[in-house]
Design an enzyme around this catalytic site. Structure first.
Site, PDB file in Angstrom:
ATOM      1  N   ASP A  44      37.982  -9.888  58.192  1.00 12.14           N
ATOM      2  CA  ASP A  44      39.366  -9.984  58.680  1.00 12.14           C
ATOM      3  C   ASP A  44      40.188 -10.862  57.729  1.00 12.14           C
ATOM      4  OD1 ASP A  44      38.260 -12.405  59.394  1.00 12.14           O
ATOM      5  OD2 ASP A  44      38.962 -12.380  61.467  1.00 12.14           O
ATOM      6  N   SER A  45      39.522 -11.417  56.692  1.00  7.20           N
ATOM      7  CA  SER A  45      40.252 -12.085  55.605  1.00  7.20           C
ATOM      8  C   SER A  45      41.213 -11.106  54.937  1.00  7.20           C
ATOM      9  CB  SER A  45      39.270 -12.655  54.571  1.00  7.20           C
ATOM     10  OG  SER A  45      38.337 -11.667  54.172  1.00  7.20           O
ATOM     11  N   GLU A  83      32.879 -14.219  65.416  1.00  4.05           N
ATOM     12  CA  GLU A  83      32.835 -15.670  65.223  1.00  4.05           C
ATOM     13  C   GLU A  83      32.505 -16.384  66.536  1.00  4.05           C
ATOM     14  OE1 GLU A  83      36.445 -17.082  63.362  1.00  4.05           O
ATOM     15  OE2 GLU A  83      36.297 -15.606  61.746  1.00  4.05           O
ATOM     16  N   ASP A 128      34.176  -6.905  60.443  1.00  2.00           N
ATOM     17  CA  ASP A 128      34.581  -8.069  61.227  1.00  2.00           C
ATOM     18  C   ASP A 128      35.297  -7.620  62.493  1.00  2.00           C
ATOM     19  OD1 ASP A 128      34.080 -10.733  60.815  1.00  2.00           O
ATOM     20  OD2 ASP A 128      35.584 -10.960  59.231  1.00  2.00           O
ATOM     21  N   GLU A 142      29.552 -20.956  57.601  1.00  2.00           N
ATOM     22  CA  GLU A 142      30.713 -21.220  56.740  1.00  2.00           C
ATOM     23  C   GLU A 142      31.064 -22.705  56.720  1.00  2.00           C
ATOM     24  OE1 GLU A 142      34.083 -18.598  57.130  1.00  2.00           O
ATOM     25  OE2 GLU A 142      35.289 -19.821  55.753  1.00  2.00           O
ATOM     26  N   LYS A 190      30.605  -8.101  62.961  1.00  2.00           N
ATOM     27  CA  LYS A 190      30.462  -9.573  62.889  1.00  2.00           C
ATOM     28  C   LYS A 190      31.495 -10.192  63.809  1.00  2.00           C
ATOM     29  CE  LYS A 190      31.930 -12.229  59.228  1.00  2.00           C
ATOM     30  NZ  LYS A 190      32.936 -13.111  59.881  1.00  2.00           N
TER      31      LYS A 190
HETATM   32  O1  KIV Z   1      36.661 -12.502  56.848  1.00  2.00           O
HETATM   33  C1  KIV Z   1      35.915 -12.969  55.965  1.00  2.00           C
HETATM   34  O2  KIV Z   1      36.125 -12.746  54.764  1.00  2.00           O
HETATM   35  C2  KIV Z   1      34.782 -13.781  56.380  1.00  2.00           C
HETATM   36  C3  KIV Z   1      34.014 -14.457  55.290  1.00  2.00           C
HETATM   37  C4  KIV Z   1      34.758 -15.646  54.831  1.00  2.00           C
HETATM   38  C5  KIV Z   1      32.634 -14.780  55.716  1.00  2.00           C
HETATM   39  O3  KIV Z   1      34.531 -13.901  57.530  1.00  2.00           O
END
Ligand code: KIV
Length: 275
Positions: free
Chosen positions: A44-45, A115, A83, A182, A113
């Site tokens: 989600d970055s 969090e 994500d 992280e 994934k």
């Molecule tokens: O969204 C992302 O890029 C991440 C990484 C920083 C692990 O969650």
């Protein structure tokens, strides 16, 4: 050979490190496949790297699916993790399951994934029970940036470090097959890596993790806004691209591009008949 949950667990057992990079598009995914990267994270970055938001909080499930589909079209063997964006799983176990299902069905990715530690174990259990592999993400969790007061290293005192260890054990017990650590102290990440059966993937968590992940624009020095301490530059991609863009601009303006070799021919006879 296609990477699978089994082969990634096998890499930990065999002491063979796992490489993971973020990726958000087809062309970059094909290059990562050619480079034999083990796993891609459609992170989600992308809210920051592709869409220009200040953080990841505005990213939607539809944004993720749009980019995830493009990535999956570009890979064959790489294991792709999607994500789950902010508020797509925190609201309820039902929402988590429905959104995880969409992310997998509509993209063709291999895992999701999310969090959080103990607080999201019900969601991890339900998604895993539905047959979708889950990667957990603990330590500094960017979706909680407002609660954490910024993107800062986590787990420096006894209580907070112990909380991260407990979270790691909880997500493993809930069924996560891999966990991203992280921005936590390297010694803490090493301790967690030894305690867990599942692989740990570090970002700002030291070399003892079972694998490493970086945001691809960071490791290629494309990010002009900031360079976190844990990022290593593997190529001056930003400079290379800026120079190429400037050279294109000059050559277009000077009439040096395109050359005859870039054009298409037509018979003189055809030209002669044109009015
Ligand atoms: O969204 C992302 O890029 C991440 C990484 C920083 C692990 O969650």
């Amino acid at each position: 050979m296609k990477k699978t949950v089994g082969s990634l667990l096998g890499q930990k057992e065999a002491g063979k490190k796992i490489s993971m990079l973020t990726c958000y598009d087809y062309t970059t995914a094909k290059l990562m496949e050619a480079a034999e990267i083990d796993t891609i994270l459609v992170g989600d970055s992308l809210g920051m790297t592709m869409l220009g938001y200040p953080d990841t909080l505005s990213v939607t499930v539809d944004d993720m699916i749009h980019h995830g589909k493009a990535v999956c079209r570009g890979v064959k063997d790489i294991f792709v993790v999607m994500d789950m964006p902010f508020m797509s799983y925190q609201t309820s176990v039902y929402d988590a399951l429905a959104n995880a299902g969409r992310l997998i069905k509509e993209t063709g990715a291999n895992a999701v994934k999310l969090e959080g530690g103990a607080a999201v174990c019900d969601q991890i259990r339900a998604i895993t029970d539905a047959g979708i592999p889950v990667v957990a993400h603990i330590g500094m969790t960017p979706q909680s940036v407002n609660a954490m007061g910024g993107f800062k290293c986590q787990g420096k005192d006894v209580a907070k470090a112990q909380q991260i260890i407990d979270d790691a054990l909880a997500v493993q017990e809930a069924g996560a097959f891999m966990v991203v650590l992280e921005c936590i102290p390297s010694a803490l990440a090493a301790m967690i890596t030894k305690k867990l059966m599942i692989p740990t993937i570090g970002i700002g968590a030291g070399v003892e993790c079972d694998g490493q992940v970086l945001v691809w624009q960071d490791m290629m020095s494309l990010n002009m806004d900031m360079k976190p301490k844990f990022v290593k530059s593997f190529a001056e991609g930003g400079e290379l691209m800026r120079n190429a863009f400037a050279e294109f601009d000059s050559q277009v303006k000077e009439g040096a591009f395109p050359g005859p070799e870039h054009g298409f021919k037509i018979d003189d006879e055809v030209m002669a008949k044109l009015k």
